[in-house]
Write a protein that holds these residues in place. Sequence first.
Motif, PDB file in Angstrom:
ATOM      1  N   MET A   1      -8.834  -0.333  13.334  1.00  0.00           N
ATOM      2  CA  MET A   1      -8.968  -0.461  11.886  1.00  0.00           C
ATOM      3  C   MET A   1      -8.899   0.901  11.197  1.00  0.00           C
ATOM      4  N   LYS A   2      -9.361   1.928  11.896  1.00  0.00           N
ATOM      5  CA  LYS A   2      -9.310   3.266  11.299  1.00  0.00           C
ATOM      6  C   LYS A   2      -7.877   3.675  11.030  1.00  0.00           C
ATOM      7  N   ASN A   3      -6.942   3.294  11.932  1.00  0.00           N
ATOM      8  CA  ASN A   3      -5.535   3.607  11.728  1.00  0.00           C
ATOM      9  C   ASN A   3      -5.009   2.897  10.486  1.00  0.00           C
ATOM     10  N   SER A   4      -5.406   1.642  10.298  1.00  0.00           N
ATOM     11  CA  SER A   4      -4.990   0.889   9.104  1.00  0.00           C
ATOM     12  C   SER A   4      -5.541   1.525   7.837  1.00  0.00           C
ATOM     13  N   GLU A   5      -6.786   1.945   7.873  1.00  0.00           N
ATOM     14  CA  GLU A   5      -7.394   2.595   6.711  1.00  0.00           C
ATOM     15  C   GLU A   5      -6.669   3.899   6.375  1.00  0.00           C
ATOM     16  N   HIS A   6      -6.259   4.621   7.420  1.00  0.00           N
ATOM     17  CA  HIS A   6      -5.529   5.876   7.200  1.00  0.00           C
ATOM     18  C   HIS A   6      -4.185   5.598   6.526  1.00  0.00           C
ATOM     19  N   LYS A   7      -3.483   4.552   6.983  1.00  0.00           N
ATOM     20  CA  LYS A   7      -2.195   4.206   6.376  1.00  0.00           C
ATOM     21  C   LYS A   7      -2.366   3.809   4.912  1.00  0.00           C
ATOM     22  N   LEU A   8      -3.419   3.060   4.624  1.00  0.00           N
ATOM     23  CA  LEU A   8      -3.664   2.656   3.243  1.00  0.00           C
ATOM     24  C   LEU A   8      -3.994   3.847   2.355  1.00  0.00           C
ATOM     25  N   GLN A   9      -4.724   4.805   2.890  1.00  0.00           N
ATOM     26  CA  GLN A   9      -5.043   6.004   2.126  1.00  0.00           C
ATOM     27  C   GLN A   9      -3.778   6.794   1.814  1.00  0.00           C
ATOM     28  N   ARG A  10      -2.881   6.848   2.796  1.00  0.00           N
ATOM     29  CA  ARG A  10      -1.607   7.542   2.566  1.00  0.00           C
ATOM     30  C   ARG A  10      -0.798   6.826   1.480  1.00  0.00           C
ATOM     31  N   LEU A  11      -0.800   5.497   1.511  1.00  0.00           N
ATOM     32  CA  LEU A  11      -0.112   4.734   0.471  1.00  0.00           C
ATOM     33  C   LEU A  11      -0.693   5.038  -0.905  1.00  0.00           C
ATOM     34  N   LYS A  12      -2.016   5.079  -0.972  1.00  0.00           N
ATOM     35  CA  LYS A  12      -2.693   5.352  -2.244  1.00  0.00           C
ATOM     36  C   LYS A  12      -2.305   6.720  -2.781  1.00  0.00           C
ATOM     37  N   GLU A  13      -2.213   7.702  -1.916  1.00  0.00           N
ATOM     38  CA  GLU A  13      -1.838   9.055  -2.337  1.00  0.00           C
ATOM     39  C   GLU A  13      -0.404   9.089  -2.850  1.00  0.00           C
ATOM     40  N   HIS A  37       9.172   2.403  -7.736  1.00  0.00           N
ATOM     41  CA  HIS A  37       8.776   2.746  -6.367  1.00  0.00           C
ATOM     42  C   HIS A  37       7.261   2.616  -6.215  1.00  0.00           C
ATOM     43  N   ALA A  38       6.521   3.075  -7.212  1.00  0.00           N
ATOM     44  CA  ALA A  38       5.059   2.968  -7.177  1.00  0.00           C
ATOM     45  C   ALA A  38       4.614   1.514  -7.162  1.00  0.00           C
ATOM     46  N   GLU A  39       5.296   0.659  -7.929  1.00  0.00           N
ATOM     47  CA  GLU A  39       4.945  -0.758  -7.982  1.00  0.00           C
ATOM     48  C   GLU A  39       5.040  -1.395  -6.599  1.00  0.00           C
ATOM     49  N   ARG A  40       6.118  -1.108  -5.882  1.00  0.00           N
ATOM     50  CA  ARG A  40       6.283  -1.691  -4.551  1.00  0.00           C
ATOM     51  C   ARG A  40       5.164  -1.243  -3.623  1.00  0.00           C
ATOM     52  N   LEU A  41       4.808   0.033  -3.697  1.00  0.00           N
ATOM     53  CA  LEU A  41       3.735   0.541  -2.849  1.00  0.00           C
ATOM     54  C   LEU A  41       2.385  -0.057  -3.255  1.00  0.00           C
ATOM     55  N   MET A  42       2.193  -0.293  -4.561  1.00  0.00           N
ATOM     56  CA  MET A  42       0.949  -0.913  -5.031  1.00  0.00           C
ATOM     57  C   MET A  42       0.776  -2.304  -4.448  1.00  0.00           C
ATOM     58  N   VAL A  43       1.857  -3.072  -4.436  1.00  0.00           N
ATOM     59  CA  VAL A  43       1.786  -4.425  -3.891  1.00  0.00           C
ATOM     60  C   VAL A  43       1.475  -4.367  -2.403  1.00  0.00           C
ATOM     61  N   ARG A  44       2.140  -3.474  -1.685  1.00  0.00           N
ATOM     62  CA  ARG A  44       1.873  -3.332  -0.255  1.00  0.00           C
ATOM     63  C   ARG A  44       0.434  -2.883  -0.011  1.00  0.00           C
ATOM     64  N   TYR A  45      -0.032  -1.966  -0.837  1.00  0.00           N
ATOM     65  CA  TYR A  45      -1.408  -1.482  -0.702  1.00  0.00           C
ATOM     66  C   TYR A  45      -2.399  -2.614  -0.956  1.00  0.00           C
ATOM     67  N   GLY A  46      -2.146  -3.396  -2.009  1.00  0.00           N
ATOM     68  CA  GLY A  46      -3.048  -4.498  -2.326  1.00  0.00           C
ATOM     69  C   GLY A  46      -3.099  -5.539  -1.228  1.00  0.00           C
ATOM     70  N   ALA A  50      -6.378  -6.368   1.185  1.00  0.00           N
ATOM     71  CA  ALA A  50      -6.883  -7.739   1.285  1.00  0.00           C
ATOM     72  C   ALA A  50      -6.964  -8.182   2.736  1.00  0.00           C
ATOM     73  N   GLU A  51      -5.935  -7.881   3.518  1.00  0.00           N
ATOM     74  CA  GLU A  51      -5.925  -8.271   4.925  1.00  0.00           C
ATOM     75  C   GLU A  51      -6.986  -7.523   5.712  1.00  0.00           C
ATOM     76  N   LEU A  52      -7.162  -6.237   5.404  1.00  0.00           N
ATOM     77  CA  LEU A  52      -8.176  -5.443   6.096  1.00  0.00           C
ATOM     78  C   LEU A  52      -9.575  -5.949   5.766  1.00  0.00           C
ATOM     79  N   ASP A  53      -9.787  -6.316   4.506  1.00  0.00           N
ATOM     80  CA  ASP A  53     -11.092  -6.821   4.089  1.00  0.00           C
ATOM     81  C   ASP A  53     -11.381  -8.173   4.736  1.00  0.00           C
ATOM     82  N   ALA A  54     -10.343  -9.017   4.843  1.00  0.00           N
ATOM     83  CA  ALA A  54     -10.516 -10.314   5.489  1.00  0.00           C
ATOM     84  C   ALA A  54     -10.860 -10.139   6.963  1.00  0.00           C
ATOM     85  N   GLN A  55     -10.256  -9.149   7.596  1.00  0.00           N
ATOM     86  CA  GLN A  55     -10.556  -8.860   8.996  1.00  0.00           C
ATOM     87  C   GLN A  55     -12.002  -8.395   9.152  1.00  0.00           C
TER      88      GLN A  55
END
Length: 256
Positions: A1-13, A37-46, A50-55
């Motif tokens: 999960m830490k790897n997933s959180e890291h990827k999401l943080q990179r997306l946010k940046e 481009h930001a919109e697409r990343l926002m959707v992926r981030y969201g 959601a999937e990480l929180d459900a997990q």
Amino acid sequence: MKNSEHKLQRLKERITLLLNKAENTSYPHEAQAFQEHAERLMVRYGIGRAELDAQSAHQGKKQEAIVEEHFEMHGVYRLGQRDGLSHVGRAFRTVTILQTNFSNSCRLYIIGHESDVATVKTLFSSLVIQATLAMTHWWDAEGKVQSALWTDSEKQIERREFQRSFYVQVAMRIQGLYEEESSQAGTGTDLVLVDRKHQVDEFVSDKYPYLRASRNRASRGSMGAVLAGQAAGRRADLGLGRHVDGAEQSPEAIAG
């Protein structure tokens, strides 16, 4: 999960960087390219959040908190911003948007899980700058010539209509991105998003049990302003081989 959180943080940046570029360029087409481009990343981030929180919930861990943030609008274009940004907020599948109208200002209530609300509020701030930039370019090039014989009030309504249509077009892009990303990720993603939104709906129902539908009566501009705003909202080409198209009151549910 830490790897997933890291990827999401990179997306946010990356999202923050792209929105900053969109805000700071003086070229509307370039701003729209960064924005899309930001919109697409926002959707992926969201979706990822959601999937990480459900997990986390499945593993019995603490879920992300549901919060409420406000976005204030003032000035002569606030009604167009209110209507348009409401559409943008509702395009995000896990967020609820409410509104309160005052005599000289409007307020949108952005309610959802903390990361979703932060994303939407950041986007709102960026879009206000970009819509103003696009409107200014359109007005100088076309709008003020076409409306030369109009009153000052009519010209104001025309510019407001351009902005409203700009925001609505952005909302349509975001809706399309959700459909695209969800279809690629599979049906499980839709279920996760529905459950996340259900949690938000329950929060809103508990906090605001007496909501009433809003009645927005802002005057509308001409079809020319509508079409120009829509065109500005979908003009971005990312080089991907395609164009992407008074006193305190209780908040109101936004009809429609």
